[in-house]
Design a protein around this motif. Structure first.
Motif, PDB file in Angstrom:
ATOM      1  N   PRO A 119       0.812  -1.227   0.000  1.00 29.78           N
ATOM      2  CA  PRO A 119       0.000   0.000   0.000  1.00 29.78           C
ATOM      3  C   PRO A 119       0.844   1.276   0.000  1.00 29.78           C
ATOM      4  O   PRO A 119       0.437   2.291  -0.560  1.00 29.78           O
ATOM      5  CB  PRO A 119      -0.834  -0.095   1.273  1.00 29.78           C
ATOM      6  N   TRP A 120       2.035   1.232   0.583  1.00 25.59           N
ATOM      7  CA  TRP A 120       2.863   2.428   0.633  1.00 25.59           C
ATOM      8  C   TRP A 120       3.425   2.788  -0.739  1.00 25.59           C
ATOM      9  O   TRP A 120       3.855   3.925  -0.953  1.00 25.59           O
ATOM     10  CB  TRP A 120       4.015   2.269   1.635  1.00 25.59           C
ATOM     11  N   ALA A 121       3.438   1.863  -1.680  1.00 25.87           N
ATOM     12  CA  ALA A 121       3.988   2.144  -3.008  1.00 25.87           C
ATOM     13  C   ALA A 121       3.157   3.203  -3.730  1.00 25.87           C
ATOM     14  O   ALA A 121       3.693   3.970  -4.541  1.00 25.87           O
ATOM     15  CB  ALA A 121       4.062   0.862  -3.835  1.00 25.87           C
ATOM     16  N   TRP A 122       1.861   3.269  -3.454  1.00 19.34           N
ATOM     17  CA  TRP A 122       1.017   4.291  -4.074  1.00 19.34           C
ATOM     18  C   TRP A 122       1.407   5.668  -3.559  1.00 19.34           C
ATOM     19  O   TRP A 122       1.459   6.634  -4.327  1.00 19.34           O
ATOM     20  CB  TRP A 122      -0.454   4.003  -3.796  1.00 19.34           C
ATOM     21  N   HIS A 123       1.712   5.775  -2.283  1.00 19.29           N
ATOM     22  CA  HIS A 123       2.151   7.056  -1.727  1.00 19.29           C
ATOM     23  C   HIS A 123       3.530   7.417  -2.262  1.00 19.29           C
ATOM     24  O   HIS A 123       3.801   8.588  -2.569  1.00 19.29           O
ATOM     25  CB  HIS A 123       2.162   6.999  -0.197  1.00 19.29           C
ATOM     26  N   ALA A 124       4.389   6.415  -2.374  1.00 20.76           N
ATOM     27  CA  ALA A 124       5.727   6.663  -2.917  1.00 20.76           C
ATOM     28  C   ALA A 124       5.643   7.111  -4.377  1.00 20.76           C
ATOM     29  O   ALA A 124       6.427   7.963  -4.816  1.00 20.76           O
ATOM     30  CB  ALA A 124       6.579   5.405  -2.791  1.00 20.76           C
ATOM     31  N   GLY A 125       4.699   6.568  -5.121  1.00 21.17           N
ATOM     32  CA  GLY A 125       4.511   7.004  -6.508  1.00 21.17           C
ATOM     33  C   GLY A 125       4.074   8.456  -6.588  1.00 21.17           C
ATOM     34  O   GLY A 125       4.490   9.194  -7.481  1.00 21.17           O
ATOM     35  N   THR A 126       3.257   8.868  -5.631  1.00 21.18           N
ATOM     36  CA  THR A 126       2.832  10.266  -5.589  1.00 21.18           C
ATOM     37  C   THR A 126       4.015  11.175  -5.264  1.00 21.18           C
ATOM     38  O   THR A 126       4.184  12.240  -5.881  1.00 21.18           O
ATOM     39  CB  THR A 126       1.719  10.452  -4.540  1.00 21.18           C
ATOM     40  N   VAL A 127       4.867  10.759  -4.335  1.00 23.78           N
ATOM     41  CA  VAL A 127       6.065  11.529  -4.006  1.00 23.78           C
ATOM     42  C   VAL A 127       6.987  11.593  -5.223  1.00 23.78           C
ATOM     43  O   VAL A 127       7.593  12.640  -5.505  1.00 23.78           O
ATOM     44  CB  VAL A 127       6.780  10.914  -2.782  1.00 23.78           C
ATOM     45  N   LEU A 128       7.072  10.496  -5.944  1.00 21.10           N
ATOM     46  CA  LEU A 128       7.907  10.454  -7.157  1.00 21.10           C
ATOM     47  C   LEU A 128       7.447  11.484  -8.188  1.00 21.10           C
ATOM     48  O   LEU A 128       8.275  12.126  -8.845  1.00 21.10           O
ATOM     49  CB  LEU A 128       7.884   9.049  -7.746  1.00 21.10           C
ATOM     50  N   GLN A 129       6.141  11.657  -8.306  1.00 16.99           N
ATOM     51  CA  GLN A 129       5.635  12.665  -9.249  1.00 16.99           C
ATOM     52  C   GLN A 129       6.070  14.059  -8.803  1.00 16.99           C
ATOM     53  O   GLN A 129       6.421  14.906  -9.631  1.00 16.99           O
ATOM     54  CB  GLN A 129       4.114  12.583  -9.362  1.00 16.99           C
ATOM     55  N   GLY A 130       6.041  14.310  -7.508  1.00 14.55           N
ATOM     56  CA  GLY A 130       6.514  15.598  -6.994  1.00 14.55           C
ATOM     57  C   GLY A 130       7.998  15.806  -7.259  1.00 14.55           C
ATOM     58  O   GLY A 130       8.434  16.910  -7.603  1.00 14.55           O
ATOM     59  N   LEU A 131       8.785  14.736  -7.115  1.00 15.83           N
ATOM     60  CA  LEU A 131      10.215  14.848  -7.398  1.00 15.83           C
ATOM     61  C   LEU A 131      10.477  15.130  -8.869  1.00 15.83           C
ATOM     62  O   LEU A 131      11.393  15.889  -9.212  1.00 15.83           O
ATOM     63  CB  LEU A 131      10.937  13.570  -6.967  1.00 15.83           C
ATOM     64  N   LEU A 132       9.677  14.536  -9.728  1.00 15.68           N
ATOM     65  CA  LEU A 132       9.825  14.812 -11.158  1.00 15.68           C
ATOM     66  C   LEU A 132       9.484  16.271 -11.453  1.00 15.68           C
ATOM     67  O   LEU A 132      10.149  16.925 -12.266  1.00 15.68           O
ATOM     68  CB  LEU A 132       8.946  13.868 -11.981  1.00 15.68           C
ATOM     69  N   LEU A 133       8.460  16.784 -10.796  1.00 16.12           N
ATOM     70  CA  LEU A 133       8.132  18.203 -10.960  1.00 16.12           C
ATOM     71  C   LEU A 133       9.285  19.084 -10.454  1.00 16.12           C
ATOM     72  O   LEU A 133       9.633  20.088 -11.086  1.00 16.12           O
ATOM     73  CB  LEU A 133       6.840  18.542 -10.224  1.00 16.12           C
ATOM     74  N   LEU A 134       9.873  18.714  -9.332  1.00 10.22           N
ATOM     75  CA  LEU A 134      11.001  19.486  -8.797  1.00 10.22           C
ATOM     76  C   LEU A 134      12.238  19.408  -9.691  1.00 10.22           C
ATOM     77  O   LEU A 134      13.033  20.346  -9.727  1.00 10.22           O
ATOM     78  CB  LEU A 134      11.360  19.007  -7.395  1.00 10.22           C
ATOM     79  N   SER A 135      12.396  18.303 -10.394  1.00  8.80           N
ATOM     80  CA  SER A 135      13.538  18.196 -11.303  1.00  8.80           C
ATOM     81  C   SER A 135      13.408  19.168 -12.470  1.00  8.80           C
ATOM     82  O   SER A 135      14.367  19.380 -13.214  1.00  8.80           O
ATOM     83  CB  SER A 135      13.698  16.763 -11.812  1.00  8.80           C
ATOM     84  N   GLY A 136      12.237  19.771 -12.591  1.00  9.94           N
ATOM     85  CA  GLY A 136      12.064  20.826 -13.589  1.00  9.94           C
ATOM     86  C   GLY A 136      12.963  22.019 -13.316  1.00  9.94           C
ATOM     87  O   GLY A 136      13.192  22.838 -14.216  1.00  9.94           O
ATOM     88  N   LEU A 137      13.489  22.126 -12.103  1.00 10.86           N
ATOM     89  CA  LEU A 137      14.462  23.185 -11.809  1.00 10.86           C
ATOM     90  C   LEU A 137      15.773  22.943 -12.552  1.00 10.86           C
ATOM     91  O   LEU A 137      16.520  23.887 -12.817  1.00 10.86           O
ATOM     92  CB  LEU A 137      14.721  23.267 -10.301  1.00 10.86           C
ATOM     93  N   LEU A 138      16.050  21.682 -12.904  1.00  6.49           N
ATOM     94  CA  LEU A 138      17.263  21.362 -13.644  1.00  6.49           C
ATOM     95  C   LEU A 138      17.101  21.610 -15.145  1.00  6.49           C
ATOM     96  O   LEU A 138      18.050  21.974 -15.817  1.00  6.49           O
ATOM     97  CB  LEU A 138      17.663  19.906 -13.398  1.00  6.49           C
ATOM     98  N   HIS A 139      15.893  21.358 -15.632  1.00  6.97           N
ATOM     99  CA  HIS A 139      15.593  21.602 -17.056  1.00  6.97           C
ATOM    100  C   HIS A 139      14.082  21.739 -17.208  1.00  6.97           C
ATOM    101  O   HIS A 139      13.314  20.974 -16.620  1.00  6.97           O
ATOM    102  CB  HIS A 139      16.120  20.453 -17.920  1.00  6.97           C
ATOM    103  N   TRP A 140      13.650  22.699 -18.031  1.00  3.40           N
ATOM    104  CA  TRP A 140      12.236  22.992 -18.180  1.00  3.40           C
ATOM    105  C   TRP A 140      11.448  21.810 -18.735  1.00  3.40           C
ATOM    106  O   TRP A 140      10.274  21.614 -18.406  1.00  3.40           O
ATOM    107  CB  TRP A 140      12.021  24.225 -19.062  1.00  3.40           C
ATOM    108  N   SER A 141      12.060  20.979 -19.588  1.00  2.60           N
ATOM    109  CA  SER A 141      11.332  19.856 -20.187  1.00  2.60           C
ATOM    110  C   SER A 141      11.006  18.786 -19.141  1.00  2.60           C
ATOM    111  O   SER A 141      10.021  18.052 -19.288  1.00  2.60           O
ATOM    112  CB  SER A 141      12.127  19.250 -21.337  1.00  2.60           C
ATOM    113  N   LEU A 142      11.811  18.691 -18.091  1.00  2.00           N
ATOM    114  CA  LEU A 142      11.494  17.748 -17.022  1.00  2.00           C
ATOM    115  C   LEU A 142      10.260  18.200 -16.258  1.00  2.00           C
ATOM    116  O   LEU A 142       9.465  17.369 -15.795  1.00  2.00           O
ATOM    117  CB  LEU A 142      12.684  17.593 -16.076  1.00  2.00           C
ATOM    118  N   PHE A 143      10.086  19.510 -16.146  1.00  2.00           N
ATOM    119  CA  PHE A 143       8.865  20.013 -15.521  1.00  2.00           C
ATOM    120  C   PHE A 143       7.647  19.661 -16.375  1.00  2.00           C
ATOM    121  O   PHE A 143       6.595  19.264 -15.849  1.00  2.00           O
ATOM    122  CB  PHE A 143       8.950  21.532 -15.318  1.00  2.00           C
TER     123      PHE A 143
END
Length: 165
Positions: A119-143
């Protein structure tokens, strides 16, 4: 007897599970009158199980939802890895940190795809989406990728909530 066999006449024809030629057809499940069906079995006329209301028509809704989450994570990992070269060519300078972040996020997606039973994998997947959004600071296409996959993940969570309740 070695003589010719006689065919049954009108009154002598078998009526029941036997058919012409003596071949028995399997009978359907018989339920004695007045008895209740076994727990977990479905009633004869409807799709509602005896124990409660089934929200979806799926045989195993937990497995279907796990497959949805795992497929979403696997697709995200594939897109992230395949996006490295086009981002480098079209988007300009993609730093080593951005490439490292992409590879790390893709590996995390593969790991979480395999862990969707937890069950925690669903929460971890949500956190992963946030990390991908934050990686947009490295390059706009990642955002941009983060926004797209956050929407896909939000839809997967919605489907999970609808199916599992």
């Amino acid at each position: 007897m070695t003589g010719p066999q006689q065919r049954p006449t009108g009154a002598e024809q078998p009526t029941g599970p036997e058919q012409a030629g003596g071949v028995e057809q399997p009978a359907g499940p018989e339920q004695p009158s007045g008895s209740e069906p076994a727990a977990g079995s479905e009633r004869a006329g409807g799709s509602e199980p005896v124990g409660g209301v089934r929200r979806s028509g799926l045989r195993n809704p937990d497995k279907a939802v796990r497959g949805l989450g795992a497929g979403t994570m696997a697709l995200e990992a594939l897109v992230l890895l395949l996006a490295i070269q086009p981002i480098r060519v079209v988007g300009g300078d993609l730093s080593g940190a951005a490439i490292g972040a992409i590879v790390a996020l893709a590996v995390a997606c593969v790991v979480f795809a395999g862990m969707m039973r937890r069950p925690w994998a669903w929460h971890a997947g949500t956190v992963l989406q946030g990390l991908l959004l934050l990686s947009g600071l490295l390059h706009w296409s990642l955002f941009a990728l983060g926004v797209m996959f956050a929407l896909v993940w939000a839809y997967a969570l919605h489907v999970r909530r609808v199916i599992l309740g």
